[in-house]
Design an enzyme around this catalytic site. Structure first.
Site, PDB file in Angstrom:
ATOM      1  N   LYS A 110       0.744  -1.206   0.064  1.00  0.00           N
ATOM      2  CA  LYS A 110      -0.165   0.068   0.115  1.00  0.00           C
ATOM      3  C   LYS A 110       1.312   1.463  -0.091  1.00  0.00           C
ATOM      4  O   LYS A 110       0.759   2.121  -0.403  1.00  0.00           O
ATOM      5  CB  LYS A 110      -1.252  -0.095   0.979  1.00  0.00           C
ATOM      6  CG  LYS A 110      -2.335  -1.478   1.122  1.00  0.00           C
ATOM      7  CD  LYS A 110      -3.068  -0.679   1.207  1.00  0.00           C
ATOM      8  CE  LYS A 110      -4.470  -1.060   0.190  1.00  0.00           C
ATOM      9  NZ  LYS A 110      -5.390  -2.200   0.655  1.00  0.00           N
ATOM     10  N   LYS A 192      -3.239 -10.155  -6.409  1.00  0.00           N
ATOM     11  CA  LYS A 192      -4.594 -10.930  -6.029  1.00  0.00           C
ATOM     12  C   LYS A 192      -6.010  -9.661  -6.663  1.00  0.00           C
ATOM     13  O   LYS A 192      -5.922  -8.678  -6.911  1.00  0.00           O
ATOM     14  CB  LYS A 192      -4.464 -10.923  -4.889  1.00  0.00           C
ATOM     15  CG  LYS A 192      -4.386  -9.496  -4.105  1.00  0.00           C
ATOM     16  CD  LYS A 192      -5.145  -9.755  -2.671  1.00  0.00           C
ATOM     17  CE  LYS A 192      -5.544  -8.084  -1.769  1.00  0.00           C
ATOM     18  NZ  LYS A 192      -6.600  -8.058  -1.451  1.00  0.00           N
ATOM     19  N   LYS A 195     -10.142  -3.992  -4.425  1.00  0.00           N
ATOM     20  CA  LYS A 195     -11.523  -3.697  -4.354  1.00  0.00           C
ATOM     21  C   LYS A 195     -10.371  -2.181  -4.994  1.00  0.00           C
ATOM     22  O   LYS A 195     -10.989  -1.648  -5.801  1.00  0.00           O
ATOM     23  CB  LYS A 195     -11.456  -2.925  -2.868  1.00  0.00           C
ATOM     24  CG  LYS A 195     -12.285  -3.545  -2.531  1.00  0.00           C
ATOM     25  CD  LYS A 195     -13.336  -2.715  -1.517  1.00  0.00           C
ATOM     26  CE  LYS A 195     -14.113  -3.783  -0.377  1.00  0.00           C
ATOM     27  NZ  LYS A 195     -12.990  -3.894   0.397  1.00  0.00           N
TER      28      LYS A 195
HETATM   29  P1  ATP Z   1      -7.158  -4.272  -0.966  1.00  0.00           P
HETATM   30  O1  ATP Z   1      -6.899  -4.988  -2.372  1.00  0.00           O
HETATM   31  O2  ATP Z   1      -7.912  -2.806  -1.885  1.00  0.00           O
HETATM   32  O3  ATP Z   1      -7.227  -3.493   0.427  1.00  0.00           O
HETATM   33  P2  ATP Z   1      -9.294  -5.857  -0.886  1.00  0.00           P
HETATM   34  O4  ATP Z   1     -10.522  -5.977  -2.183  1.00  0.00           O
HETATM   35  O5  ATP Z   1      -8.534  -7.155   0.027  1.00  0.00           O
HETATM   36  O6  ATP Z   1      -8.770  -4.674  -1.046  1.00  0.00           O
HETATM   37  P3  ATP Z   1     -10.406  -6.232   2.137  1.00  0.00           P
HETATM   38  O7  ATP Z   1     -11.909  -5.162   2.850  1.00  0.00           O
HETATM   39  O8  ATP Z   1      -9.132  -5.874   2.114  1.00  0.00           O
HETATM   40  O9  ATP Z   1     -10.630  -6.002   0.758  1.00  0.00           O
HETATM   41  O10 ATP Z   1     -11.208  -7.864   2.132  1.00  0.00           O
HETATM   42  C1  ATP Z   1     -11.839  -8.345   3.193  1.00  0.00           C
HETATM   43  C2  ATP Z   1     -11.462  -9.529   2.807  1.00  0.00           C
HETATM   44  O11 ATP Z   1     -11.223 -10.037   1.729  1.00  0.00           O
HETATM   45  C3  ATP Z   1     -10.432 -10.507   3.164  1.00  0.00           C
HETATM   46  O12 ATP Z   1     -11.270 -11.624   4.742  1.00  0.00           O
HETATM   47  C4  ATP Z   1      -9.510 -10.181   2.292  1.00  0.00           C
HETATM   48  O13 ATP Z   1      -8.540 -11.404   3.186  1.00  0.00           O
HETATM   49  C5  ATP Z   1     -10.410 -10.999   1.349  1.00  0.00           C
HETATM   50  N1  ATP Z   1     -10.011 -11.174  -0.030  1.00  0.00           N
HETATM   51  C6  ATP Z   1      -9.367  -9.888  -0.221  1.00  0.00           C
HETATM   52  N2  ATP Z   1      -9.430 -10.189  -1.528  1.00  0.00           N
HETATM   53  C7  ATP Z   1      -9.206 -11.537  -2.051  1.00  0.00           C
HETATM   54  C8  ATP Z   1      -8.989 -11.945  -2.856  1.00  0.00           C
HETATM   55  N3  ATP Z   1      -8.721 -11.601  -4.478  1.00  0.00           N
HETATM   56  N4  ATP Z   1      -9.067 -13.607  -2.666  1.00  0.00           N
HETATM   57  C9  ATP Z   1      -9.302 -14.280  -1.706  1.00  0.00           C
HETATM   58  N5  ATP Z   1      -9.762 -13.207  -0.360  1.00  0.00           N
HETATM   59  C10 ATP Z   1      -9.435 -11.632  -0.955  1.00  0.00           C
END
Ligand code: ATP
Ligand code: LTN
Length: 325
Positions: A110, A192, A195
């Site tokens: 980040k 990965k 969001k």
């Molecule tokens: P960012 O990548 O912008 O930090 P994010 O998409 O990871 O956001 P979070 O709110 O941080 O969203 O994650 C919420 C939940 O979803 C967490 O438990 C995280 O581990 C899971 N998660 C996020 N992205 C993935 C993914 N690509 N595959 C599986 N689990 C995910």
């Protein structure tokens, strides 16, 4: 067992969040005491629009409900409404090794992604997450793989605190889905799904059928022609196979066989329809909850009260142990 997990309210919830985290929540809520949080304080560490935050939070509550979190069984609440989260964060900061924070992968990533805003909150993010977990004497933390390191740190912090001030916190454990732990980006299969990446790289759980089709047809695939699961040589196709398998409840082997003599285009078309079918009930429920915002707000209000009771009791113990009156 006590279960706690949370998702940040900014950005749309995608199938990575669903398959990595929320699906596990739904399975756990029947037999455990579950608390699901909308972690708005965490979201403040990345650039966001204050005018849109309240609405984003409400949208996330709707995602939880539409995806199957049952408010009769589970607590749903907003992190910033329970002040104990910030209070405990400060206290835990005093036992958290600084070096551990700088080593967190998410902090490093980040800091690169938001170069113009590397704030101290980004560094201390995992301490707030540890406070979320430890306040509720949590035993299980269902998350995606990317959050494993943060849960490990929460364990370290809990142990350090218990050693220094006496038994206070339960030691939590991460629960990571073997198959859905890391759904990859549609545009960069080595990263990965996230969001905070451009919309075409992910499928949001409320995306329209047209959007889903468009995104899947444009998803980056690999050289070659075969529909085979091979993470090294075919990361793009392997990711699409994983998504297909999880959303349509079919094994990878079954899918490989089904598409043995088929090309990428046909595979993607069939996959798009499977994703549309799987997400259709969520979209319908979303519409229903959008027209019942008073009901959704009542659930959050009740959740806040239930969360406050547990958090308040842990904080009273923590303050006493630390010599605060
Ligand atoms: P960012 O990548 O912008 O930090 P994010 O998409 O990871 O956001 P979070 O709110 O941080 O969203 O994650 C919420 C939940 O979803 C967490 O438990 C995280 O581990 C899971 N998660 C996020 N992205 C993935 C993914 N690509 N595959 C599986 N689990 C995910
Ligand atoms: N950091 C997590 C969200 C989160 C969380 C938590 C998850 C904040 N507090 C407590 C589980 C338990 C993320 O997914 N980015």
């Amino acid at each position: 067992m006590r279960v706690f997990s949370g998702i940040q309210p900014t950005g749309a919830i995608h199938i990575g969040n669903y398959l990595g985290a929320i699906r596990q929540w739904i399975e756990l809520q029947d037999k455990n005491e579950c608390i699901f949080c909308i972690v708005d304080l965490h979201a403040l560490t990345s650039p966001y629009d204050p005018a849109k935050l309240e609405n984003s939070i409400l949208e996330k509550a709707i995602v939880y409900l539409a995806a199957g979190v049952n408010p009769e069984k589970s607590v749903i609440f907003i992190q910033s409404q329970v002040k104990e989260h910030t209070e405990l964060t400060w206290l835990l900061n005093t036992v958290t090794p600084l070096g551990d924070l700088g080593r967190m992968t998410q902090f490093k990533e980040k800091s690169k992604k938001f170069k113009e805003n590397v704030n101290a909150g980004l560094l201390n993010y995992p301490v707030l997450m540890a406070a979320d977990i430890l306040l509720y004497q949590t035993e299980i933390v269902p998350v995606g793989e990317d959050q494993k390191q943060h849960v490990e740190l929460a364990r370290t912090i809990a142990r350090k605190f218990n050693q220094k001030f006496g038994e206070t916190f339960k030691i939590p454990e991460a629960k990571i889905s073997e198959t859905g732990k890391r759904i990859m980006s549609l545009s960069y299969p080595a990263k990965k799904m996230s969001k905070t990446d451009p919309s075409e790289s992910r499928i949001d759980i409320f995306d329209s059928p047209e959007k889903i089709k468009e995104k899947i047809m444009r998803a980056v695939t690999d050289t070659g022609k075969s529909i085979k699961y091979d993470l090294k040589k075919k990361p793009g196709i392997s990711n699409l196979l994983t998504i297909y398998s999880l959303l349509a409840n079919k094994t990878i082997e079954e899918l490989e066989k089904k598409f043995e003599k088929k090309g990428y285009a046909e595979f993607k078309k069939t996959l798009a329809n499977a994703v549309i079918d799987a997400l259709d009930p969520f979209r319908k429920k979303q519409q229903e909850f959008l027209s019942r915002d008073v009901y959704v707000k009542t659930i959050l209000e009740q959740g806040k009260k239930r969360a406050q009771l547990i958090a308040g009791s842990t904080m009273a113990d923590v303050r006493k142990k630390m010599g605060l009156s």
